[in-house]
Design a protein around this motif. Structure first.
Motif, PDB file in Angstrom:
ATOM      1  N   UNK A   8       0.829  -1.200   0.000  1.00 38.42           N
ATOM      2  CA  UNK A   8       0.000   0.000   0.000  1.00 38.42           C
ATOM      3  C   UNK A   8       0.865   1.253   0.000  1.00 38.42           C
ATOM      4  N   UNK A   9       1.905   1.258   0.809  1.00 35.78           N
ATOM      5  CA  UNK A   9       2.795   2.411   0.861  1.00 35.78           C
ATOM      6  C   UNK A   9       3.520   2.589  -0.471  1.00 35.78           C
ATOM      7  N   UNK A  10       3.839   1.504  -1.146  1.00 34.13           N
ATOM      8  CA  UNK A  10       4.463   1.598  -2.462  1.00 34.13           C
ATOM      9  C   UNK A  10       3.505   2.222  -3.472  1.00 34.13           C
ATOM     10  N   UNK A  11       2.238   1.874  -3.380  1.00 24.80           N
ATOM     11  CA  UNK A  11       1.242   2.478  -4.277  1.00 24.80           C
ATOM     12  C   UNK A  11       1.110   3.964  -3.995  1.00 24.80           C
ATOM     13  N   UNK A  12       1.055   4.325  -2.719  1.00 26.85           N
ATOM     14  CA  UNK A  12       0.899   5.736  -2.343  1.00 26.85           C
ATOM     15  C   UNK A  12       2.097   6.556  -2.810  1.00 26.85           C
ATOM     16  N   UNK A  13       3.300   6.033  -2.685  1.00 21.79           N
ATOM     17  CA  UNK A  13       4.482   6.763  -3.149  1.00 21.79           C
ATOM     18  C   UNK A  13       4.616   6.763  -4.669  1.00 21.79           C
ATOM     19  N   UNK A  14       4.105   5.748  -5.317  1.00 22.66           N
ATOM     20  CA  UNK A  14       4.281   5.671  -6.763  1.00 22.66           C
ATOM     21  C   UNK A  14       3.331   6.585  -7.529  1.00 22.66           C
ATOM     22  N   UNK A  15       2.193   6.923  -6.960  1.00 23.34           N
ATOM     23  CA  UNK A  15       1.244   7.788  -7.672  1.00 23.34           C
ATOM     24  C   UNK A  15       1.852   9.159  -7.969  1.00 23.34           C
ATOM     25  N   UNK A  16       2.401   9.892  -6.970  1.00 24.60           N
ATOM     26  CA  UNK A  16       3.029  11.170  -7.344  1.00 24.60           C
ATOM     27  C   UNK A  16       4.293  10.976  -8.181  1.00 24.60           C
ATOM     28  N   UNK A  17       4.998   9.856  -7.993  1.00 20.16           N
ATOM     29  CA  UNK A  17       6.172   9.597  -8.826  1.00 20.16           C
ATOM     30  C   UNK A  17       5.753   9.429 -10.281  1.00 20.16           C
ATOM     31  N   UNK A  18       4.655   8.701 -10.541  1.00 22.97           N
ATOM     32  CA  UNK A  18       4.128   8.565 -11.900  1.00 22.97           C
ATOM     33  C   UNK A  18       3.720   9.917 -12.463  1.00 22.97           C
ATOM     34  N   UNK A  19       2.958  10.665 -11.693  1.00 25.57           N
ATOM     35  CA  UNK A  19       2.419  11.934 -12.178  1.00 25.57           C
ATOM     36  C   UNK A  19       3.538  12.901 -12.544  1.00 25.57           C
ATOM     37  N   UNK A  20       4.487  13.090 -11.635  1.00 25.34           N
ATOM     38  CA  UNK A  20       5.529  14.074 -11.895  1.00 25.34           C
ATOM     39  C   UNK A  20       6.520  13.608 -12.943  1.00 25.34           C
ATOM     40  N   UNK A  21       6.779  12.316 -13.033  1.00 27.71           N
ATOM     41  CA  UNK A  21       7.703  11.853 -14.067  1.00 27.71           C
ATOM     42  C   UNK A  21       7.072  11.947 -15.454  1.00 27.71           C
ATOM     43  N   UNK A  22       5.786  11.660 -15.566  1.00 25.18           N
ATOM     44  CA  UNK A  22       5.117  11.791 -16.865  1.00 25.18           C
ATOM     45  C   UNK A  22       4.985  13.258 -17.246  1.00 25.18           C
ATOM     46  N   UNK A  23       4.686  14.114 -16.273  1.00 27.86           N
ATOM     47  CA  UNK A  23       4.642  15.553 -16.566  1.00 27.86           C
ATOM     48  C   UNK A  23       6.020  16.084 -16.929  1.00 27.86           C
ATOM     49  N   UNK A  24       7.049  15.558 -16.323  1.00 22.82           N
ATOM     50  CA  UNK A  24       8.411  15.953 -16.679  1.00 22.82           C
ATOM     51  C   UNK A  24       8.734  15.560 -18.107  1.00 22.82           C
ATOM     52  N   UNK A  25       8.299  14.376 -18.497  1.00 25.94           N
ATOM     53  CA  UNK A  25       8.531  13.918 -19.866  1.00 25.94           C
ATOM     54  C   UNK A  25       7.711  14.722 -20.869  1.00 25.94           C
ATOM     55  N   UNK A  26       6.486  15.058 -20.488  1.00 24.96           N
ATOM     56  CA  UNK A  26       5.594  15.757 -21.408  1.00 24.96           C
ATOM     57  C   UNK A  26       5.909  17.243 -21.505  1.00 24.96           C
ATOM     58  N   UNK A  27       6.090  17.903 -20.345  1.00 23.10           N
ATOM     59  CA  UNK A  27       6.282  19.354 -20.333  1.00 23.10           C
ATOM     60  C   UNK A  27       7.745  19.771 -20.404  1.00 23.10           C
ATOM     61  N   UNK A  28       8.632  18.874 -20.016  1.00 19.41           N
ATOM     62  CA  UNK A  28      10.076  19.117 -20.005  1.00 19.41           C
ATOM     63  C   UNK A  28      10.453  20.338 -19.174  1.00 19.41           C
ATOM     64  N   UNK A  29       9.905  20.396 -17.968  1.00 18.86           N
ATOM     65  CA  UNK A  29      10.269  21.464 -17.044  1.00 18.86           C
ATOM     66  C   UNK A  29      11.119  20.882 -15.926  1.00 18.86           C
ATOM     67  N   UNK A  30      12.017  21.701 -15.414  1.00 25.04           N
ATOM     68  CA  UNK A  30      12.918  21.232 -14.362  1.00 25.04           C
ATOM     69  C   UNK A  30      12.186  20.980 -13.054  1.00 25.04           C
TER      70      UNK A  30
END
Length: 116
Positions: A8-30
């Motif tokens: 459960x803790x892995x799921x909770x930590x992975x959700x913002x990791x997914x969101x910010x990594x995909x946004x980093x790939x899409x928007x290319x902001x630091x």
């Protein structure tokens, strides 16, 4: 030996990791990149603390799927973070220029017979 709190803790930590990594790939902001790195590193550190449990999950046939899911929780954000830095930033200068748009807007209308 399966620890539901760890999963459960892995799921909770992975959700913002997914969101910010995909946004980093899409928007290319630091900012998105560093937020993705922070949450992914928290996830990796927590997984390394519980490495014995992860190895048990992977090596046991009954919990193999859970082990793969936890590894995917780490692998997907890492993939998007790496690809956000390796790919070229979006080119703001496209083939459509102001002159091209002006020619289209100011061109004569075509005579189209819609009845045929």
């Amino acid at each position: 030996m399966f620890d539901i709190f760890f999963f459960t803790y892995s799921i909770v930590l992975s959700i913002p990791a997914f969101i910010f990594s995909i946004l980093s790939w899409r928007l290319r902001t630091d900012v998105m990149f560093w937020l993705g790195v922070v949450f992914t590193s928290f996830l990796v550190l927590y997984t390394f603390v519980k490495i014995e449990l992860v190895l048990y999950l992977i090596l046991n046939i009954d919990t193999f799927l859970y082990g793969l899911i936890i590894l995917a929780f780490i692998g997907i954000p890492v993939y998007f973070l790496i690809s956000s830095k390796l790919s070229k930033p979006g080119n703001g200068d496209t083939d459509v220029t102001d002159d091209y748009l002006t020619r289209i807007i100011e061109s004569d209308d075509e005579d189209i017979d819609y009845e045929n």
